[in-house]
Design an enzyme around this catalytic site. Sequence first.
Site, mmCIF file in Angstrom:
data_model
loop_
_atom_site.group_PDB
_atom_site.id
_atom_site.type_symbol
_atom_site.label_atom_id
_atom_site.label_comp_id
_atom_site.label_asym_id
_atom_site.label_seq_id
_atom_site.Cartn_x
_atom_site.Cartn_y
_atom_site.Cartn_z
ATOM 1 N N LYS A 235 0.841 -1.197 0.000
ATOM 2 C CA LYS A 235 0.000 0.000 0.000
ATOM 3 C C LYS A 235 0.880 1.253 0.000
ATOM 4 C CE LYS A 235 -3.963 -2.212 2.118
ATOM 5 N NZ LYS A 235 -4.584 -2.708 3.333
ATOM 6 N N GLN B 156 -4.808 -1.296 9.582
ATOM 7 C CA GLN B 156 -4.775 -2.641 8.995
ATOM 8 C C GLN B 156 -5.322 -3.673 9.982
ATOM 9 O OE1 GLN B 156 -3.504 -3.392 5.751
ATOM 10 N NE2 GLN B 156 -4.398 -5.390 6.173
ATOM 11 N N ASP C 204 -11.362 3.158 4.214
ATOM 12 C CA ASP C 204 -11.727 1.740 4.237
ATOM 13 C C ASP C 204 -13.251 1.577 4.188
ATOM 14 O OD1 ASP C 204 -10.296 -0.529 4.131
ATOM 15 O OD2 ASP C 204 -9.928 -0.724 6.284
#
Length: 289
Positions: free
Chosen positions: A55, A99, A122
């Site tokens: 990422k 994460q 997200d």
Amino acid sequence: MSEAQLIDGKAQAALLRERVAAETAVLMREHGVKPGLAVVLVGDDPASQIYVRNKGEMTLEAGMHSVTIRLPAETTQDELLGVVARLNADEAIHGILVQFPVPPQIDPAVIQSAIDPDKDVDGLSPVNAGRLALGLPALTACTPVGCVMLLKGALGTLRGRHAVVVGRSNLVGKPIAQLLLQADCTVTMAHSRTVDLPSVTRLGDILVAAAGRPEMVRGDWIKPGATVIDVGINRVAGEAGKTKLVGDVHFAEAVQVAGRITPVPGGVGPMTIACLLRNTLTAAKLRQS
Ligand code: NAD
């Protein structure tokens, strides 16, 4: 019957990343805004380490500002909330991603709710999940958006098609079903308590498999000619003591029955990071306007 056509997620993700990079350059040139993405990793889960590194690299490739914060596995929930609060207040950061999975002392729902909804790239905060359910503009979970992009790329309009989604998680199954509804599909959601799952999956013109069960969907579970999106990523034992990645669909069987299918790897996976960058760009544009 001929073999299914492959839906190439890698190629489509590369195109999307190029488009995001081009729009990022315009935003910087015309408004002096550089989109910034912060990724927070708690602990040392090996798969998460790889995801987070990828990422970071792709954020920089898109011309964005990238921050990676690595915290020890014993980080408390309050300490993580402190990091989230600092990032919420940071003007250079437009997107925040924590994460998952996080260590057991941390409640993921508490962390998701603490992220500023305008920076929630997200799409998992209650505000954004609620906005999606109401059909309002929202930052939407990356994997579901990627799946629907692949479907629209393969089929054009999705209107009137019967889509069966296997899996009802907040991360994948539920948002995919919402997006397919918005695209005018007739949607059936199946899950671990569904009775006679194969007879349900066989109804789908579109079949999305997101159960986290390696190769569960067999060839004869699929309607001939259907479009199959395999979200699953499962590491299983391979040959010569090595491991390999497989999806939730038994690919060798499915490819004989489906009309179109995503491979694993190289299908949905690459779209997820590309959509994360797209969400970061969207968040930066929203703030700028
Ligand atoms: P999850 O474990 O949170 O949810 C799984 C869902 O599948 C549940 O709703 C459950 O009811 C259903 N399910 C489980 N066993 C079943 C069975 N035998 N029959 C029918 N339904 C069953 O998982 P998740 O986070 O939604 O992820 C699903 C899969 O997608 C996993 O393999 C995960 O690794 C993968 N994934 C991939 C990406 C990507 O970028 N490609 C992103 C997220 C998740």
